[in-house]
Every structure is written in C-alpha cells, then in structure tokens.
Motif scaffolding. Sequence first.
Motif, PDB file in Angstrom:
ATOM      1  N   LYS A 176       0.822  -1.217   0.000  1.00  0.00           N
ATOM      2  CA  LYS A 176       0.000   0.000   0.000  1.00  0.00           C
ATOM      3  C   LYS A 176       0.851   1.260   0.000  1.00  0.00           C
ATOM      4  O   LYS A 176       0.383   2.336  -0.413  1.00  0.00           O
ATOM      5  N   SER A 177       2.101   1.144   0.432  1.00  0.00           N
ATOM      6  CA  SER A 177       2.974   2.320   0.467  1.00  0.00           C
ATOM      7  C   SER A 177       3.624   2.605  -0.884  1.00  0.00           C
ATOM      8  O   SER A 177       4.313   3.614  -1.033  1.00  0.00           O
ATOM      9  N   ARG A 178       3.380   1.721  -1.861  1.00  0.00           N
ATOM     10  CA  ARG A 178       3.979   1.880  -3.189  1.00  0.00           C
ATOM     11  C   ARG A 178       2.902   1.838  -4.248  1.00  0.00           C
ATOM     12  O   ARG A 178       2.152   0.853  -4.337  1.00  0.00           O
ATOM     13  N   PRO A 179       2.835   2.874  -5.098  1.00  0.00           N
ATOM     14  CA  PRO A 179       1.792   2.916  -6.136  1.00  0.00           C
ATOM     15  C   PRO A 179       1.819   1.701  -7.057  1.00  0.00           C
ATOM     16  O   PRO A 179       0.775   1.231  -7.513  1.00  0.00           O
ATOM     17  N   GLU A 180       3.031   1.189  -7.319  1.00  0.00           N
ATOM     18  CA  GLU A 180       3.148   0.048  -8.224  1.00  0.00           C
ATOM     19  C   GLU A 180       2.855  -1.280  -7.535  1.00  0.00           C
ATOM     20  O   GLU A 180       2.758  -2.339  -8.185  1.00  0.00           O
ATOM     21  N   GLY A 181       2.709  -1.265  -6.214  1.00  0.00           N
ATOM     22  CA  GLY A 181       2.430  -2.483  -5.473  1.00  0.00           C
ATOM     23  C   GLY A 181       3.616  -3.423  -5.462  1.00  0.00           C
ATOM     24  O   GLY A 181       4.772  -2.992  -5.344  1.00  0.00           O
ATOM     25  N   ILE A 228      -4.782  -4.363  -2.229  1.00  0.00           N
ATOM     26  CA  ILE A 228      -3.442  -3.952  -2.631  1.00  0.00           C
ATOM     27  C   ILE A 228      -3.250  -4.194  -4.123  1.00  0.00           C
ATOM     28  O   ILE A 228      -4.019  -4.915  -4.761  1.00  0.00           O
ATOM     29  N   SER A 229      -2.220  -3.585  -4.676  1.00  0.00           N
ATOM     30  CA  SER A 229      -1.887  -3.772  -6.075  1.00  0.00           C
ATOM     31  C   SER A 229      -0.792  -4.819  -6.197  1.00  0.00           C
ATOM     32  O   SER A 229       0.240  -4.742  -5.524  1.00  0.00           O
TER      33      SER A 229
END
Length: 326
Positions: free
Chosen positions: A149-154, A179-180
């Motif tokens: 969740k802390s990274r846009p790219e997952g 999540i991604s």
Amino acid sequence: MTYQPTRRAALLLGLAALAARPALAESWPTRPVTIVAPFTPGGPVDVLARVIAQGIQSASSQPAVVDNRTGAQGNIGIDAVRRAAPDGNTLLLVPAGNLTINPTLMSNLTFDVERDFAPVSMLATAPNVIVCAPNLPVRTIAELVAYAKSRPEGVTYASPGVGSQLHLAGELLAQRAGISMLHVPYRGSSQALTDVVAGNVQLLFTNLPAALAAIRGGQVRALALTTAVRSPTAPEIPTLEELGLAGFDITSWYGLLAPRATPEATLAAIYAAIRAVLHAPATTASLEAQGLTITDEGLAEFGARIRRETATWAEVIRSRNIQSGL
C-alpha cells in the motif's frame, strides 16, 4: 500443477500400491479400466493415476491402465472421457483448475463439468504457500500489505501460469487485502522459484512441496499458507485465515470423475474401491512423503465443492478481467 516427484518417488508409490493389494468390491471392476490423466507423466495427476491403476489391477482380475491424453491444458483428455461409455470403465483424474477455473476462463470448451461428468471423489490435496524474496523487507502478511500500500506500483508475484489456481490465489489476495499486485506468469514453478530467490520477482504462490527445500534453506521466506489449516509438514507457517482473511481457503487438489450417465451404484462401487487403494498404509505413507494428503470427500461433497469453487473463481476472473489467451 507444480509439484514434480522424481522418477524414483513415482516408482516407490507404484510399488507401495502393488504391495498393499486391498480387496475391491465384487461389483467393480468387471472389465478393463482406463484412467485418463490429461497431463504428461511425472506430476501429481500422473502419479495418483498410476497408484490407483496399479492398486486396482493388483486387487482384481481386471487390467487397469493410465492414458496420458495430453493437449489444450488437459481439455483433450477431458473431452475423451466425456465421450466415453458411462459404464465406470473410463475415468478422469484432474487437478482443481480444470474443473473450477477453466469453465469460466475458457470460452471454447467442448464440455460442461456439471452436465457431462459425475464426481466420484476428491483424492488428495497439497497445501499452497506464499513465499517472498529474501531482499523484500517483510516477514508477515500484515507487513506485506503495508509495504504494497505504500507503493503505487504495489508488488510483483509469480505463479505457474496465467489462469492457474495459484495465479488466481494472488488475484484474490490482492482483491481481499486491497493492494496492487502485478502478476508475472511462468511455465511451472521451478524457474519462478529461481527468480524469486534471485530477487527478480518479489513473491511466489506455489505448492508447499515445491518450495519447502528453499524455505528450510533460507533462500525464501514463507509468509503464509493459503489453506484453512496449518500443514503438518511445516506447522510453523501460519494461514491467511488465522491472519485475518476469513474464508481464504485455496488448496491444490486432485479429483476423480466418470461420465455423467454412469449409474449411481457403479459410482459408489468405484468410490469404495479407490478408498481401499489409497488407504492401504504403504500407499498413504508414500503419498504423504511426497506432500500429498489423502482425502475422503466423495460424490455429493465433491460435487458441492466443485460448484462452490467454480463460483468463487468466476467472480475473481470477471472482476479482475483475467483472460487465458485460449
């Protein structure tokens, strides 16, 4: 279908079945039996089929053979059983995905599982596990979710192929956890595991037997099992269920079916005969040593499982817009 026993292991399983020599019901078989295993020799489908065939042959007066009718991700062999006489002498042994995933994922199937097949028994299961690369700074599922969740790219995750049960397990986790996750498909788990160990992919969804040596050797870190209960093979690994994802129960399993019009009395006799073969102590021990756990789910229970899991995977496939390319 990722678990690959050695040739020696397959031979030992066969010898165990021969040695057990259980007594079968007099009503079945009365003619030669063919078990269609629609994948190449060496994997769990083939191993189970040969154990059953050898057990039937050793305990009756009838020959039993395995037909590795391969092609189209198992669909050629499945269609051959659909067209077979419904007399209990031609049976189908397949993994879960062919029954519960492919009917939604593939639009050109020549068969309908509910219409064309009678479930006989779920034979065996193998637990699935989520492992991560050693360079990924997470040790729990909660930490994985926070990290993603802390990274846009997952995060990236590997599986044995597009549309496999393990691919969809990853999609279901992403959906449930919010999540991604980017799927990286492989042709089997061996190269996928190598790339996760090297840190080229962050996660891998695979069968526990396929990853156990790497887990115990510290090459990858086990985060959770996707099954409802812990595995006696690795009791230290928690399940997603106990970590807060209620109802998350994805197990690799293998089942036996017959053509739909097979008489109920014949199905019951086949079920009893297969149980006798698999519960011979030497056979059970040999299969469990290879990471397979014998199960007794039969007829009505097995049919209900197929319907339930088909509905689950249909929702995941449609909501995640997953396409097989076939």
